[in-house]
Design a protein around this motif. Structure first.
Motif, PDB file in Angstrom:
ATOM      1  N   ILE A   1      32.914   5.195  16.740  1.00  0.00           N
ATOM      2  CA  ILE A   1      33.118   3.893  17.371  1.00  0.00           C
ATOM      3  C   ILE A   1      32.402   2.902  16.483  1.00  0.00           C
ATOM      4  CG2 ILE A   1      32.764   2.471  19.424  1.00  0.00           C
ATOM      5  CD1 ILE A   1      32.564   5.119  21.018  1.00  0.00           C
ATOM      6  N   VAL A   2      33.161   2.032  15.843  1.00  0.00           N
ATOM      7  CA  VAL A   2      32.629   1.162  14.802  1.00  0.00           C
ATOM      8  C   VAL A   2      32.340  -0.225  15.359  1.00  0.00           C
ATOM      9  CG1 VAL A   2      33.171   0.028  12.605  1.00  0.00           C
ATOM     10  CG2 VAL A   2      33.769   2.430  12.957  1.00  0.00           C
ATOM     11  N   SER A   3      31.194  -0.763  14.976  1.00  0.00           N
ATOM     12  CA  SER A   3      30.871  -2.154  15.277  1.00  0.00           C
ATOM     13  C   SER A   3      30.599  -2.884  13.972  1.00  0.00           C
ATOM     14  CB  SER A   3      29.646  -2.251  16.183  1.00  0.00           C
ATOM     15  OG  SER A   3      29.233  -3.599  16.311  1.00  0.00           O
ATOM     16  N   ASN A   4      31.213  -4.063  13.820  1.00  0.00           N
ATOM     17  CA  ASN A   4      30.945  -4.881  12.633  1.00  0.00           C
ATOM     18  C   ASN A   4      30.047  -6.071  12.976  1.00  0.00           C
ATOM     19  OD1 ASN A   4      32.744  -6.532  14.020  1.00  0.00           O
ATOM     20  ND2 ASN A   4      34.479  -6.006  12.717  1.00  0.00           N
ATOM     21  N   ALA A   5      29.485  -6.069  14.183  1.00  0.00           N
ATOM     22  CA  ALA A   5      28.464  -7.039  14.586  1.00  0.00           C
ATOM     23  C   ALA A   5      27.219  -6.235  14.906  1.00  0.00           C
ATOM     24  CB  ALA A   5      28.919  -7.851  15.794  1.00  0.00           C
ATOM     25  N   SER A   6      26.187  -6.382  14.093  1.00  0.00           N
ATOM     26  CA  SER A   6      25.046  -5.476  14.218  1.00  0.00           C
ATOM     27  C   SER A   6      24.333  -5.611  15.562  1.00  0.00           C
ATOM     28  CB  SER A   6      24.055  -5.717  13.074  1.00  0.00           C
ATOM     29  OG  SER A   6      23.583  -7.053  13.077  1.00  0.00           O
ATOM     30  N   GLY A   7      24.410  -6.791  16.198  1.00  0.00           N
ATOM     31  CA  GLY A   7      23.803  -6.947  17.522  1.00  0.00           C
ATOM     32  C   GLY A   7      24.506  -6.086  18.552  1.00  0.00           C
ATOM     33  N   CYS A   8      25.843  -6.078  18.493  1.00  0.00           N
ATOM     34  CA  CYS A   8      26.624  -5.227  19.404  1.00  0.00           C
ATOM     35  C   CYS A   8      26.371  -3.754  19.093  1.00  0.00           C
ATOM     36  CB  CYS A   8      28.111  -5.534  19.268  1.00  0.00           C
ATOM     37  SG  CYS A   8      28.565  -7.247  19.597  1.00  0.00           S
ATOM     38  N   GLY A   9      26.312  -3.424  17.808  1.00  0.00           N
ATOM     39  CA  GLY A   9      26.085  -2.037  17.424  1.00  0.00           C
ATOM     40  C   GLY A   9      24.748  -1.511  17.905  1.00  0.00           C
TER      41      GLY A   9
ATOM     42  N   ALA B   1      28.587   5.982  17.842  1.00  0.00           N
ATOM     43  CA  ALA B   1      28.486   4.597  17.372  1.00  0.00           C
ATOM     44  C   ALA B   1      28.031   4.539  15.920  1.00  0.00           C
ATOM     45  CB  ALA B   1      27.530   3.818  18.258  1.00  0.00           C
ATOM     46  N   ARG B   2      28.707   3.695  15.148  1.00  0.00           N
ATOM     47  CA  ARG B   2      28.357   3.486  13.743  1.00  0.00           C
ATOM     48  C   ARG B   2      28.491   2.004  13.413  1.00  0.00           C
ATOM     49  NH1 ARG B   2      27.406   7.938  14.708  1.00  0.00           N
ATOM     50  NH2 ARG B   2      27.890   9.866  13.587  1.00  0.00           N
TER      51      ARG B   2
ATOM     52  N   VAL C   1      41.095  -0.971  22.146  1.00  0.00           N
ATOM     53  CA  VAL C   1      41.546  -0.734  23.521  1.00  0.00           C
ATOM     54  C   VAL C   1      41.437  -2.054  24.272  1.00  0.00           C
ATOM     55  CG1 VAL C   1      41.098   0.532  25.654  1.00  0.00           C
ATOM     56  CG2 VAL C   1      40.841   1.678  23.443  1.00  0.00           C
ATOM     57  N   ALA C   2      42.563  -2.509  24.806  1.00  0.00           N
ATOM     58  CA  ALA C   2      42.607  -3.838  25.430  1.00  0.00           C
ATOM     59  C   ALA C   2      41.619  -3.969  26.589  1.00  0.00           C
ATOM     60  CB  ALA C   2      44.032  -4.135  25.905  1.00  0.00           C
ATOM     61  N   GLN C   3      41.366  -2.859  27.297  1.00  0.00           N
ATOM     62  CA  GLN C   3      40.496  -2.919  28.480  1.00  0.00           C
ATOM     63  C   GLN C   3      39.005  -2.986  28.131  1.00  0.00           C
ATOM     64  OE1 GLN C   3      42.893  -0.637  27.997  1.00  0.00           O
ATOM     65  NE2 GLN C   3      44.454  -1.306  29.475  1.00  0.00           N
ATOM     66  N   SER C   4      38.675  -2.796  26.858  1.00  0.00           N
ATOM     67  CA  SER C   4      37.254  -2.855  26.496  1.00  0.00           C
ATOM     68  C   SER C   4      36.763  -4.297  26.573  1.00  0.00           C
ATOM     69  CB  SER C   4      37.032  -2.284  25.094  1.00  0.00           C
ATOM     70  OG  SER C   4      37.657  -3.090  24.115  1.00  0.00           O
ATOM     71  N   GLN C   5      35.459  -4.480  26.701  1.00  0.00           N
ATOM     72  CA  GLN C   5      34.893  -5.811  26.888  1.00  0.00           C
ATOM     73  C   GLN C   5      33.553  -5.913  26.184  1.00  0.00           C
ATOM     74  OE1 GLN C   5      33.211  -5.953  31.202  1.00  0.00           O
ATOM     75  NE2 GLN C   5      35.147  -4.853  31.358  1.00  0.00           N
ATOM     76  N   CYS C   6      32.745  -6.897  26.573  1.00  0.00           N
ATOM     77  CA  CYS C   6      31.437  -7.111  25.962  1.00  0.00           C
ATOM     78  C   CYS C   6      30.611  -5.824  26.033  1.00  0.00           C
ATOM     79  CB  CYS C   6      30.719  -8.249  26.683  1.00  0.00           C
ATOM     80  SG  CYS C   6      29.028  -8.557  26.098  1.00  0.00           S
ATOM     81  N   CYS C   7      29.779  -5.608  25.018  1.00  0.00           N
ATOM     82  CA  CYS C   7      28.946  -4.403  24.963  1.00  0.00           C
ATOM     83  C   CYS C   7      27.843  -4.399  26.013  1.00  0.00           C
ATOM     84  CB  CYS C   7      28.324  -4.260  23.579  1.00  0.00           C
ATOM     85  SG  CYS C   7      27.119  -5.568  23.187  1.00  0.00           S
TER      86      CYS C   7
ATOM     87  N   LEU D   1      34.785  -1.792  18.329  1.00  0.00           N
ATOM     88  CA  LEU D   1      34.245  -2.658  19.368  1.00  0.00           C
ATOM     89  C   LEU D   1      34.493  -4.095  18.912  1.00  0.00           C
ATOM     90  CD1 LEU D   1      32.508  -3.174  21.927  1.00  0.00           C
ATOM     91  CD2 LEU D   1      30.495  -3.067  20.460  1.00  0.00           C
ATOM     92  N   GLN D   2      35.414  -4.788  19.580  1.00  0.00           N
ATOM     93  CA  GLN D   2      35.842  -6.107  19.109  1.00  0.00           C
ATOM     94  C   GLN D   2      34.791  -7.191  19.317  1.00  0.00           C
ATOM     95  OE1 GLN D   2      40.250  -7.014  19.671  1.00  0.00           O
ATOM     96  NE2 GLN D   2      39.838  -5.701  21.417  1.00  0.00           N
TER      97      GLN D   2
END
Length: 413
Positions: free
Chosen positions: A243-251, A278-279, A201-207, A171-172
């Motif tokens: 599905i990895v998030s490196n921003a804990s708020g998004c995660g 999600a991780r 994935v280019a089509q992904s967006q804000c969480c 998740l960018q």
């Protein structure tokens, strides 16, 4: 807490959820001891217990006021109270409901409406990246308050190109690729080093967190559904293990999609499955530790100086991952020191809070930096795990504030 919902809320999904949460509260007040705004302001209505009473009154039919709205606005949604609560009150879900109900009845001043609209539309817009580049180009000319929100342009190196059997989705984030792109690149390189390929994935967006927490629940849910649609072919085919998030708020938001979309027939099951995958990036560390330790053997780039560490609220209170980063990086040879008495407290970033409540955010930032300075007076860096915390803390200190994965990436280089 006994509750009697007003007719307009009785039988609605939000009313039923709020009532169930309210009935768990036993008025004990343990939550006030760990609430940052209560500690600073000393007002019962600026603590979790007081805000719960305010929300209860509104749901029982009492007309909210501008003061009601402001007390809810001053909540950081840090969820520290959830870690303290002995009854398992899901305060984060309740305050989302309360804010939505109150905002529907209390009109905001025009300036506030415009500011909140600009945040929820601007931060998640495709135009954010070019706007950030422009801001970085003229950064020295910007007013100090804006300059603090515009990090200097930095290098991010190369994205790894090797293919691996093990794959994860990343998740960018909506602002991270433009503000601090090296965090995502460092994540991909660290995972590549241990045989995991990072897919985007280019089509992904804000969480969906920005809009959802600014009371645009429909807009936030639309972003959640769009992400699920973009990722679903890979998820359904079983091609990614997480599905990895490196921003804990998004995660934290990503792990909550299953709850938020639980009443949508077309997305409930998909959202639950997505949330189950999600991780937070730190959750991968324990299994990767032996290989990382092997690759770090003999490396001279592990900083000899101690580093201060601020665990974000969304990591320790929302995702319940307290102590994971500190323990794992320490086992790899890094010296991480957390504040002795205040590591549980919020730094004041809290998503858009530092923009909407700048005075309180600055007070909490300075308090956090002082606590970190007491435990590590001359750290090589201050590390964290959420872009909001990183940018906010950096605005108050000359010490470099970085994501922990960036330091690990450099040590592996």
């Amino acid at each position: 807490m006994q509750t009697h919902l007003a007719p307009q809320y009785r039988g609605t999904p939000e009313g039923q959820e709020a009532e169930a949460i309210l009935r768990k509260c036993v008025h004990c007040g343990f939550c006030t001891a760990t609430c940052p705004t209560y500690q600073e302001l000393g007002d019962e209505l600026d603590g979790p217990r007081g805000r719960i009473y305010l929300i209860k009154q509104v749901l029982e039919g009492q007309t909210p006021t501008r003061a009601t709205q402001q007390h809810l606005d001053r909540c950081l949604t840090c969820r520290n109270c959830e870690s303290t609560c002995p009854s398992g009150v899901q305060y984060g879900h309740l305050v989302d409901i309360g804010r939505k109900v109150v905002d529907a009845q209390v009109p905001r001043p025009l300036g506030e409406r415009l500011q909140r609209w600009a945040l929820k539309e601007g931060l998640t817009s495709p135009l954010f990246a070019p706007a950030m580049k422009l801001g970085q180009a003229v950064r020295p000319l910007l007013p100090a308050a804006i300059q603090a929100k515009v990090p200097p342009r930095g290098e991010h190196g190369a994205w790894p190109t090797r293919s691996h059997a093990r794959k994860v989705l990343l998740l960018q984030g909506c602002v991270q690729p433009a503000m601090l792109p090296n965090i995502n690149y460092a994540t991909a390189r660290v995972l590549d080093a241990v045989g995991i390929q990072t897919l985007v994935v280019a089509q992904s967006q804000c969480c969906g967190a920005v809009k959802y927490h600014l009371n645009d629940h429909d807009g936030g849910k639309a972003q959640m559904r769009a992400n699920i649609d973009a990722w679903w072919p890979l998820i359904e085919a079983g091609e990614v293990e997480a599905i990895v998030s490196n921003a804990s708020g998004c995660g934290a938001m990503l792990k909550d999609w299953g709850h938020v979309l639980r009443d949508e027939p077309d997305y409930a099951d998909k959202a639950a499955r997505t949330s189950a995958l999600a991780r937070d990036l730190s959750e991968l560390l324990p299994a990767l530790l032996p290989e990382l330790a092997d690759k770090l053997q003999g490396k001279a780039r592990v900083p000899a100086q101690p580093m201060a560490y601020h665990p974000p609220c969304t990591l320790q209170h929302a995702q319940k991952l307290k102590g994971v980063v500190e323990a794992q990086l320490s086992r790899l040879g890094f010296q991480l020191l957390t504040a002795r008495t205040e590591s549980h407290l919020c730094c004041g970033s809290a998503g858009t809070y530092s923009v909407l409540q700048p005075a309180m955010a600055k007070t909490l930032r300075d308090r956090k930096l002082q606590a970190l300075d007491e435990v590590a007076p001359q750290p090589a860096a201050i590390l964290s795990a959420n872009i909001g915390c990183i940018v906010h803390l950096q605005s108050g200190t000359p010490v470099p504030v970085r994501h922990w994965v960036e330091v690990l990436d450099e040590a592996l280089a």
